[in-house]
Motif scaffolding. Structure first.
Motif, PDB file in Angstrom:
ATOM      1  N   UNK A  26       0.817  -1.217   0.000  1.00 28.40           N
ATOM      2  CA  UNK A  26       0.000   0.000   0.000  1.00 28.40           C
ATOM      3  C   UNK A  26       0.853   1.271   0.000  1.00 28.40           C
ATOM      4  N   UNK A  27       1.949   1.274   0.744  1.00 24.80           N
ATOM      5  CA  UNK A  27       2.791   2.471   0.817  1.00 24.80           C
ATOM      6  C   UNK A  27       3.456   2.726  -0.540  1.00 24.80           C
ATOM      7  N   UNK A  28       3.852   1.653  -1.212  1.00 23.63           N
ATOM      8  CA  UNK A  28       4.459   1.820  -2.539  1.00 23.63           C
ATOM      9  C   UNK A  28       3.429   2.332  -3.543  1.00 23.63           C
ATOM     10  N   UNK A  29       2.198   1.814  -3.440  1.00 25.91           N
ATOM     11  CA  UNK A  29       1.138   2.322  -4.327  1.00 25.91           C
ATOM     12  C   UNK A  29       0.937   3.809  -4.102  1.00 25.91           C
ATOM     13  N   UNK A  30       0.943   4.206  -2.843  1.00 31.09           N
ATOM     14  CA  UNK A  30       0.742   5.627  -2.535  1.00 31.09           C
ATOM     15  C   UNK A  30       1.868   6.458  -3.148  1.00 31.09           C
ATOM     16  N   UNK A  31       3.103   5.950  -3.112  1.00 30.67           N
ATOM     17  CA  UNK A  31       4.222   6.664  -3.738  1.00 30.67           C
ATOM     18  C   UNK A  31       4.001   6.784  -5.246  1.00 30.67           C
ATOM     19  N   UNK A  32       3.557   5.690  -5.863  1.00 24.97           N
ATOM     20  CA  UNK A  32       3.300   5.716  -7.316  1.00 24.97           C
ATOM     21  C   UNK A  32       2.206   6.737  -7.630  1.00 24.97           C
ATOM     22  N   UNK A  33       1.143   6.733  -6.834  1.00 27.94           N
ATOM     23  CA  UNK A  33       0.028   7.660  -7.076  1.00 27.94           C
ATOM     24  C   UNK A  33       0.492   9.099  -6.859  1.00 27.94           C
ATOM     25  N   UNK A  34       1.350   9.302  -5.856  1.00 28.31           N
ATOM     26  CA  UNK A  34       1.878  10.653  -5.623  1.00 28.31           C
ATOM     27  C   UNK A  34       2.686  11.116  -6.829  1.00 28.31           C
ATOM     28  N   UNK A  35       3.430  10.194  -7.434  1.00 28.19           N
ATOM     29  CA  UNK A  35       4.187  10.542  -8.640  1.00 28.19           C
ATOM     30  C   UNK A  35       3.226  10.886  -9.780  1.00 28.19           C
ATOM     31  N   UNK A  36       2.206  10.055  -9.991  1.00 32.58           N
ATOM     32  CA  UNK A  36       1.230  10.331 -11.065  1.00 32.58           C
ATOM     33  C   UNK A  36       0.570  11.691 -10.822  1.00 32.58           C
ATOM     34  N   UNK A  37       0.252  11.966  -9.544  1.00 34.26           N
ATOM     35  CA  UNK A  37      -0.372  13.243  -9.203  1.00 34.26           C
ATOM     36  C   UNK A  37       0.535  14.406  -9.604  1.00 34.26           C
ATOM     37  N   UNK A  38       1.851  14.209  -9.417  1.00 35.58           N
ATOM     38  CA  UNK A  38       2.796  15.293  -9.728  1.00 35.58           C
ATOM     39  C   UNK A  38       2.916  15.507 -11.236  1.00 35.58           C
ATOM     40  N   UNK A  39       2.540  14.496 -12.018  1.00 38.92           N
ATOM     41  CA  UNK A  39       2.621  14.596 -13.480  1.00 38.92           C
ATOM     42  C   UNK A  39       1.315  15.197 -13.998  1.00 38.92           C
ATOM     43  N   UNK A  40       1.131  16.476 -13.739  1.00 34.35           N
ATOM     44  CA  UNK A  40      -0.109  17.153 -14.126  1.00 34.35           C
ATOM     45  C   UNK A  40       0.158  18.647 -14.221  1.00 34.35           C
ATOM     46  N   UNK A  41      -0.684  19.318 -15.007  1.00 29.41           N
ATOM     47  CA  UNK A  41      -0.561  20.780 -15.090  1.00 29.41           C
ATOM     48  C   UNK A  41      -0.784  21.389 -13.713  1.00 29.41           C
ATOM     49  N   UNK A  42      -1.806  20.910 -13.030  1.00 30.53           N
ATOM     50  CA  UNK A  42      -2.110  21.383 -11.678  1.00 30.53           C
ATOM     51  C   UNK A  42      -2.438  20.162 -10.832  1.00 30.53           C
ATOM     52  N   UNK A  43      -1.470  19.700 -10.023  1.00 38.06           N
ATOM     53  CA  UNK A  43      -1.712  18.483  -9.239  1.00 38.06           C
ATOM     54  C   UNK A  43      -3.013  18.577  -8.438  1.00 38.06           C
ATOM     55  N   UNK A  44      -3.811  17.529  -8.516  1.00 39.56           N
ATOM     56  CA  UNK A  44      -5.099  17.483  -7.814  1.00 39.56           C
ATOM     57  C   UNK A  44      -4.860  17.619  -6.315  1.00 39.56           C
ATOM     58  N   UNK A  45      -5.823  18.237  -5.615  1.00 38.34           N
ATOM     59  CA  UNK A  45      -5.656  18.320  -4.168  1.00 38.34           C
ATOM     60  C   UNK A  45      -5.625  16.918  -3.560  1.00 38.34           C
ATOM     61  N   UNK A  46      -4.854  16.770  -2.482  1.00 38.25           N
ATOM     62  CA  UNK A  46      -4.828  15.480  -1.792  1.00 38.25           C
ATOM     63  C   UNK A  46      -6.159  15.278  -1.094  1.00 38.25           C
ATOM     64  N   UNK A  47      -6.563  14.039  -0.867  1.00 43.46           N
ATOM     65  CA  UNK A  47      -7.853  13.801  -0.210  1.00 43.46           C
ATOM     66  C   UNK A  47      -7.893  14.472   1.161  1.00 43.46           C
ATOM     67  N   UNK A  48      -9.006  15.121   1.425  1.00 44.59           N
ATOM     68  CA  UNK A  48      -9.177  15.774   2.720  1.00 44.59           C
ATOM     69  C   UNK A  48      -8.483  17.121   2.810  1.00 44.59           C
ATOM     70  N   UNK A  49      -7.889  17.580   1.687  1.00 44.83           N
ATOM     71  CA  UNK A  49      -7.196  18.869   1.727  1.00 44.83           C
ATOM     72  C   UNK A  49      -8.035  19.920   0.997  1.00 44.83           C
TER      73      UNK A  49
END
Ligand code: HEC
Length: 180
Positions: free
Chosen positions: A157-180
Motif C-alpha cells: 500500500x505504501x508503494x502504491x501511494x508513492x506511485x500515485x503521488x508521482x502520477x499526481x505530480x505529473x499534471x498541469x495542476x496536481x489534484x488536491x490530496x484527499x481531505x485537503x
C-alpha cells in the motif's frame, strides 16, 4: 547350565518372541487399516476470485489519505519504472502499449483519445480518483475484470501511494490530496 545362563537364554527367547509379536501387531495395524474412504483432511474448494479481487486482502490498515499525505513522489517515480514498459507519464507523452498517463488523476476512466481501451475499462465509468487508482494498481483485473493491462499489481500500500503521488505530480495542476 547354571541358573544365570538359563536366565540369559530364557530372556533372549522371550525378548525375541515379544519382538515378533510386536511386529505382528504393528504390521496388522498398517495393513488392515485399508484405504480410508475419505482423505484425512478436506481439500479447499477452488478459490473464486470475487469481484474486487484481492483488493480487500491487499487493503492496508492505514487509510489511503494518510498514506498519500506521507507519500514520496520521487520514490514513486522509481517505483513507476515497471509501468514505463507500457506507459509514459510525462507531459506530451504518447500512448504506448498503455494510454498516456499525464494528468491521469481525476480524469474520466478510459478517456485518452486514440487509445483502444478494453470494454472492461470503457464500460467502467467514473473518474480516476485516488481510490480507484489505488484499487486498479493493487489488482487491475480485480478492478476491471477483462482489462488488457497485463500487470500483476502492487500489493504494498505504501508503494502504491508513492506511485500515485508521482502520477499526481505529473499534471498541469496536481489534484488536491484527499481531505485537503
Ligand atoms: C504490460 C503493459 C502495462 C504495464 C506494465 C502497466 N500498464 Fe497500465 N495500462 C496498460 C494498458 C494496456 C491499459 C489499458 C487497459 C484497458 O483498456 O483495459 C492500461 C491502463 C492504465 C490506466 C488507466 C488509464 C486511463 O486512461 O484510463 C492507469 C491509471 C494505469 N494503466 C496505470 C499503470 C501503472 C501505475 C502501472 C505500474 C504500476 C501500469 N499501469 C503498468 C498497460 C500496462
Amino acid at each position: 547350565m547354571d541358573s544365570f545362563e538359563f536366565n540369559k537364554i530364557a530372556g533372549a527367547v522371550l525378548g525375541t518372541l515379544l519382538f515378533i509379536m510386536g511386529l505382528g501387531i504393528v504390521s496388522d495395524a498398517v495393513f488392515k487399516g485399508g484405504v480410508p474412504k475419505q482423505s484425512a483432511y478436506a481439500l479447499p474448494a477452488a478459490e473464486e476470485a470475487p469481484a474486487g479481487g484481492a483488493v480487500a486482502a491487499a487493503a492496508s490498515s492505514v487509510p489511503l489519505p494518510e498514506l498519500l499525505a506521507k507519500a514520496d513522489a520521487k520514490k514513486g517515480e522509481g517505483l513507476f519504472k515497471p509501468c514505463t514498459a507500457c506507459h509514459v507519464a510525462e507531459k506530451g507523452g504518447a500512448n504506448k502499449v498503455g494510454p498516456a498517463l499525464y494528468n491521469v488523476v481525476n480524469r474520466p476512466i478510459g478517456s485518452v483519445a486514440g487509445f483502444a481501451y478494453s470494454d472492461a475499462i470503457k464500460g467502467k465509468g467514473g473518474n480516476w480518483s485516488y481510490d480507484n487508482l489505488d484499487h486498479f494498481i493493487t489488482n487491475p483485473k480485480g478492478f476491471a475484470s477483462g482489462t488488457k493491462m497485463a500487470y500483476g499489481g502492487e500489493k504494498d500500500a505504501a508503494k502504491r501511494a508513492d506511485i500515485i503521488a508521482y502520477l499526481r505530480s505529473q499534471a498541469d495542476a496536481p489534484a488536491p490530496l484527499p481531505g485537503k
